[in-house]
Scaffold this active site. Structure first.
Site, PDB file in Angstrom:
ATOM      1  N   TYR A 135       0.827  -1.218   0.000  1.00  0.00           N
ATOM      2  CA  TYR A 135       0.000   0.000   0.000  1.00  0.00           C
ATOM      3  C   TYR A 135       0.862   1.269   0.000  1.00  0.00           C
ATOM      4  O   TYR A 135       0.497   2.272  -0.624  1.00  0.00           O
ATOM      5  CB  TYR A 135      -1.010  -0.014   1.160  1.00  0.00           C
ATOM      6  CG  TYR A 135      -2.241  -0.793   0.770  1.00  0.00           C
ATOM      7  CD1 TYR A 135      -3.244  -0.197   0.020  1.00  0.00           C
ATOM      8  CD2 TYR A 135      -2.368  -2.136   1.083  1.00  0.00           C
ATOM      9  CE1 TYR A 135      -4.358  -0.912  -0.393  1.00  0.00           C
ATOM     10  CE2 TYR A 135      -3.473  -2.867   0.670  1.00  0.00           C
ATOM     11  CZ  TYR A 135      -4.465  -2.243  -0.069  1.00  0.00           C
ATOM     12  OH  TYR A 135      -5.560  -2.954  -0.501  1.00  0.00           O
TER      13      TYR A 135
ATOM     14  N   HIS B 174     -15.028   2.172  -1.992  1.00  0.00           N
ATOM     15  CA  HIS B 174     -14.007   1.270  -1.446  1.00  0.00           C
ATOM     16  C   HIS B 174     -12.991   2.002  -0.576  1.00  0.00           C
ATOM     17  O   HIS B 174     -11.877   1.517  -0.387  1.00  0.00           O
ATOM     18  CB  HIS B 174     -13.307   0.514  -2.593  1.00  0.00           C
ATOM     19  CG  HIS B 174     -14.223  -0.431  -3.316  1.00  0.00           C
ATOM     20  ND1 HIS B 174     -13.949  -0.960  -4.558  1.00  0.00           N
ATOM     21  CD2 HIS B 174     -15.427  -0.954  -2.955  1.00  0.00           C
ATOM     22  CE1 HIS B 174     -14.945  -1.770  -4.934  1.00  0.00           C
ATOM     23  NE2 HIS B 174     -15.849  -1.768  -3.973  1.00  0.00           N
TER      24      HIS B 174
HETATM   25  C1  BJW Z   1     -10.159   1.637 -19.237  1.00  0.00           C
HETATM   26  C2  BJW Z   1      -8.939   2.288 -19.450  1.00  0.00           C
HETATM   27  C3  BJW Z   1      -8.996   3.597 -19.967  1.00  0.00           C
HETATM   28  C4  BJW Z   1      -8.515   0.341 -18.592  1.00  0.00           C
HETATM   29  N1  BJW Z   1     -10.168   4.163 -20.246  1.00  0.00           N
HETATM   30  N2  BJW Z   1     -11.295   2.192 -19.541  1.00  0.00           N
HETATM   31  C5  BJW Z   1     -15.843 -12.794   0.961  1.00  0.00           C
HETATM   32  C6  BJW Z   1     -14.589 -13.167   0.484  1.00  0.00           C
HETATM   33  C7  BJW Z   1     -14.233 -12.911  -0.833  1.00  0.00           C
HETATM   34  C8  BJW Z   1     -15.126 -12.277  -1.703  1.00  0.00           C
HETATM   35  C9  BJW Z   1     -16.374 -11.890  -1.210  1.00  0.00           C
HETATM   36  C10 BJW Z   1     -16.706 -12.148   0.095  1.00  0.00           C
HETATM   37  N3  BJW Z   1     -17.962 -11.644   0.307  1.00  0.00           N
HETATM   38  C11 BJW Z   1     -18.417 -11.073  -0.830  1.00  0.00           C
HETATM   39  C12 BJW Z   1     -17.476 -11.225  -1.779  1.00  0.00           C
HETATM   40  C13 BJW Z   1     -17.613 -10.801  -3.207  1.00  0.00           C
HETATM   41  C14 BJW Z   1     -16.591  -9.748  -3.564  1.00  0.00           C
HETATM   42  C15 BJW Z   1     -16.526  -9.761  -5.086  1.00  0.00           C
HETATM   43  O1  BJW Z   1     -17.213  -9.036  -5.778  1.00  0.00           O
HETATM   44  N4  BJW Z   1     -15.660 -10.580  -5.659  1.00  0.00           N
HETATM   45  C16 BJW Z   1     -15.567 -10.687  -7.111  1.00  0.00           C
HETATM   46  C17 BJW Z   1     -14.131 -10.377  -7.526  1.00  0.00           C
HETATM   47  C18 BJW Z   1     -16.030 -12.048  -7.517  1.00  0.00           C
HETATM   48  N5  BJW Z   1     -17.004  -8.454  -3.029  1.00  0.00           N
HETATM   49  C19 BJW Z   1     -16.579  -8.050  -1.839  1.00  0.00           C
HETATM   50  O2  BJW Z   1     -15.865  -8.730  -1.147  1.00  0.00           O
HETATM   51  C20 BJW Z   1     -17.076  -6.689  -1.376  1.00  0.00           C
HETATM   52  N6  BJW Z   1     -17.689  -6.815  -0.109  1.00  0.00           N
HETATM   53  C21 BJW Z   1     -18.853  -7.433   0.065  1.00  0.00           C
HETATM   54  O3  BJW Z   1     -19.533  -7.861  -0.843  1.00  0.00           O
HETATM   55  O4  BJW Z   1     -19.215  -7.516   1.369  1.00  0.00           O
HETATM   56  C22 BJW Z   1     -20.391  -8.231   1.750  1.00  0.00           C
HETATM   57  C23 BJW Z   1     -20.562  -8.003   3.229  1.00  0.00           C
HETATM   58  C24 BJW Z   1     -21.727  -7.420   3.675  1.00  0.00           C
HETATM   59  C25 BJW Z   1     -21.884  -7.198   5.054  1.00  0.00           C
HETATM   60  C26 BJW Z   1     -20.873  -7.580   5.947  1.00  0.00           C
HETATM   61  C27 BJW Z   1     -19.700  -8.135   5.476  1.00  0.00           C
HETATM   62  C28 BJW Z   1     -19.529  -8.356   4.101  1.00  0.00           C
HETATM   63  C29 BJW Z   1     -15.900  -5.729  -1.202  1.00  0.00           C
HETATM   64  C30 BJW Z   1     -15.179  -5.494  -2.471  1.00  0.00           C
HETATM   65  C31 BJW Z   1     -13.904  -4.708  -2.183  1.00  0.00           C
HETATM   66  C32 BJW Z   1     -13.043  -4.592  -3.427  1.00  0.00           C
HETATM   67  N7  BJW Z   1     -11.744  -4.130  -3.046  1.00  0.00           N
HETATM   68  C33 BJW Z   1     -10.781  -3.811  -4.091  1.00  0.00           C
HETATM   69  C34 BJW Z   1      -9.447  -3.411  -3.400  1.00  0.00           C
HETATM   70  C35 BJW Z   1      -9.612  -2.018  -2.752  1.00  0.00           C
HETATM   71  C36 BJW Z   1      -8.379  -1.530  -2.107  1.00  0.00           C
HETATM   72  C37 BJW Z   1      -7.194  -1.428  -3.057  1.00  0.00           C
HETATM   73  O5  BJW Z   1      -7.235  -0.723  -4.071  1.00  0.00           O
HETATM   74  O6  BJW Z   1      -6.197  -2.071  -2.768  1.00  0.00           O
HETATM   75  O7  BJW Z   1     -11.278  -2.730  -4.881  1.00  0.00           O
HETATM   76  S1  BJW Z   1     -10.545  -5.122  -5.279  1.00  0.00           S
HETATM   77  C38 BJW Z   1     -10.388  -4.061  -6.679  1.00  0.00           C
HETATM   78  O8  BJW Z   1     -11.499  -4.300  -7.593  1.00  0.00           O
HETATM   79  C39 BJW Z   1     -10.566  -2.617  -6.140  1.00  0.00           C
HETATM   80  C40 BJW Z   1     -11.452  -2.013  -7.189  1.00  0.00           C
HETATM   81  O9  BJW Z   1     -12.118  -0.882  -6.675  1.00  0.00           O
HETATM   82  C41 BJW Z   1     -12.360  -3.154  -7.574  1.00  0.00           C
HETATM   83  C42 BJW Z   1     -13.030  -2.973  -8.922  1.00  0.00           C
HETATM   84  O10 BJW Z   1     -12.083  -2.951  -9.944  1.00  0.00           O
HETATM   85  P1  BJW Z   1     -12.286  -2.001 -11.202  1.00  0.00           P
HETATM   86  O11 BJW Z   1     -12.228  -0.590 -10.771  1.00  0.00           O
HETATM   87  O12 BJW Z   1     -13.469  -2.422 -11.957  1.00  0.00           O
HETATM   88  O13 BJW Z   1     -10.934  -2.270 -12.006  1.00  0.00           O
HETATM   89  P2  BJW Z   1     -10.614  -3.442 -13.048  1.00  0.00           P
HETATM   90  O14 BJW Z   1      -9.152  -3.523 -13.147  1.00  0.00           O
HETATM   91  O15 BJW Z   1     -11.358  -4.687 -12.744  1.00  0.00           O
HETATM   92  O16 BJW Z   1     -11.211  -2.889 -14.422  1.00  0.00           O
HETATM   93  C43 BJW Z   1     -10.645  -1.776 -15.082  1.00  0.00           C
HETATM   94  C44 BJW Z   1     -11.450  -1.522 -16.351  1.00  0.00           C
HETATM   95  O17 BJW Z   1     -10.986  -0.327 -16.942  1.00  0.00           O
HETATM   96  C45 BJW Z   1     -11.334  -2.642 -17.372  1.00  0.00           C
HETATM   97  O18 BJW Z   1     -12.647  -2.988 -17.820  1.00  0.00           O
HETATM   98  C46 BJW Z   1     -10.535  -1.995 -18.514  1.00  0.00           C
HETATM   99  O19 BJW Z   1     -10.938  -2.441 -19.795  1.00  0.00           O
HETATM  100  C47 BJW Z   1     -10.852  -0.542 -18.342  1.00  0.00           C
HETATM  101  N8  BJW Z   1      -9.830   0.422 -18.785  1.00  0.00           N
HETATM  102  N9  BJW Z   1      -7.893   1.460 -19.117  1.00  0.00           N
HETATM  103  C48 BJW Z   1     -11.289   3.439 -20.065  1.00  0.00           C
HETATM  104  N10 BJW Z   1      -7.824   4.304 -20.227  1.00  0.00           N
END
Ligand code: BJW
Ligand code: ZN
Length: 243
Positions: free
Chosen positions: A64, A115
């Site tokens: 981080y 997030h």
């Molecule tokens: C361009 C471009 C350009 C490139 N122009 N476009 C227990 C354990 C494990 C998992 C789970 C669990 N419970 C629930 C889950 C599900 C989980 C989930 O969704 N998993 C999936 C991966 C399957 N979700 C969670 O865990 C969430 N919590 C939850 O559901 O809690 C339930 C709960 C309720 C009540 C009590 C307790 C629990 C939390 C999710 C947290 C995500 N965290 C991260 C890390 C954050 C910190 C850090 O940065 O280190 O967040 S993971 C990462 O993914 C980060 C992002 O915000 C997130 C989304 O990613 P994003 O932004 O979409 O990026 P990419 O890389 O995926 O996509 C980029 C895009 O841009 C691409 O499409 C490219 O094409 C495009 N692009 N250049 C335009 N120039």
């Protein structure tokens, strides 16, 4: 490309942007899932869960800290800036999954950080929370109460900040247009926001260099980078209304 939707864009009062890592990619901040994405090089389960943090807090903190320095040295790009400029003409809300603070630095006022923020730290035990822009002398840093501090970001398996999530759902459900920029929509619950918008009659537009799992649900998808597409899109919204 804009035929059929430009009228809705011009007439829209409430515009919501849902943004992800892709919008900051052109500011030099890596995405998670694409070709050069962080999750290609690092295992998210070893760096972005609370279990991983307690297993090896120093390792997680080092990761981080490196990212935080890169983010603090980065600048908003034309994608962030045009979203901020649109606030002059419309009610704009930004629901961002990004932790980099670049929307706020570009001037956006209504930003909901789904997030969390890499600029904020919090105690793992007490209520202490603070913004930090300098480095730490030792890692992991400790709170005055003696317990470990952590970045104020949302890791896998953790709930989103409840007030932020509730506001995001309200904004998504009541907007006229939602513009989804630079997110793979792979992560829940943020990927439900376009569903709420569509269910409530908003037009949804995607700006992404690649197809996503929701592209076929979009009223318009623009296969261009955020910093190229957003200025064009915002020009349509703003110039026709005032011109
Ligand atoms: C361009 C471009 C350009 C490139 N122009 N476009 C227990 C354990 C494990 C998992 C789970 C669990 N419970 C629930 C889950 C599900 C989980 C989930 O969704 N998993 C999936 C991966 C399957 N979700 C969670 O865990 C969430 N919590 C939850 O559901 O809690 C339930 C709960 C309720 C009540 C009590 C307790 C629990 C939390 C999710 C947290 C995500 N965290 C991260 C890390 C954050 C910190 C850090 O940065 O280190 O967040 S993971 C990462 O993914 C980060 C992002 O915000 C997130 C989304 O990613 P994003 O932004 O979409 O990026 P990419 O890389 O995926 O996509 C980029 C895009 O841009 C691409 O499409 C490219 O094409 C495009 N692009 N250049 C335009 N120039
Ligand atoms: Zn404490």
């Amino acid at each position: 490309m804009w035929d059929g939707i430009s009228d809705r864009l011009v007439q829209a009062e409430k515009i919501v942007f849902v943004t992800g890592a892709g919008i900051s990619q052109e500011s030099g901040i890596p995405t998670f899932r694409g070709k050069d994405g962080l999750w290609r090089r690092y295992d998210p389960m070893k760096l972005a869960t609370i279990d991983a943090f307690y297993e090896d807090p120093k390792l997680v903190w080092e990761w981080y800290e490196e990212r935080r320095q890169n983010i603090l040295n980065a600048s908003p790009n034309p994608g962030h800036v045009t979203i901020a400029e649109l606030e002059k003409y419309r009610q704009v809300s930004v629901l961002t999954q990004n932790i980099d603070g670049l929307h706020q630095r570009a001037g956006s006022k209504n930003v909901y950080e789904l997030h969390g923020s890499i600029i904020t730290i919090k105690c793992t035990v007490c209520d202490f929370k603070d913004k930090v822009t300098t480095g730490f002398s030792t890692l992991p840093p400790l709170c005055k109460c003696g317990n470990i501090l952590r970045p104020d970001v949302v890791w896998f398996g953790e709930a989103l900040p409840q007030d932020v999530w509730e506001s995001a759902m309200v904004k998504a459900s009541s907007c006229d247009i939602m513009i989804v920029v630079g997110t793979s929509l792979a992560v829940s619950p943020a990927n439900l926001l376009p569903v709420y918008a569509k269910q409530n009659g908003a037009a949804i537009i995607e700006v992404n260099i690649e197809k996503t799992q929701m592209s076929s649900e979009m009223d318009l998808y623009i296969r261009e980078s955020a910093s190229k597409a957003l200025p064009e899109l915002v020009e349509i919204v703003s110039s026709k209304k005032i011109g």
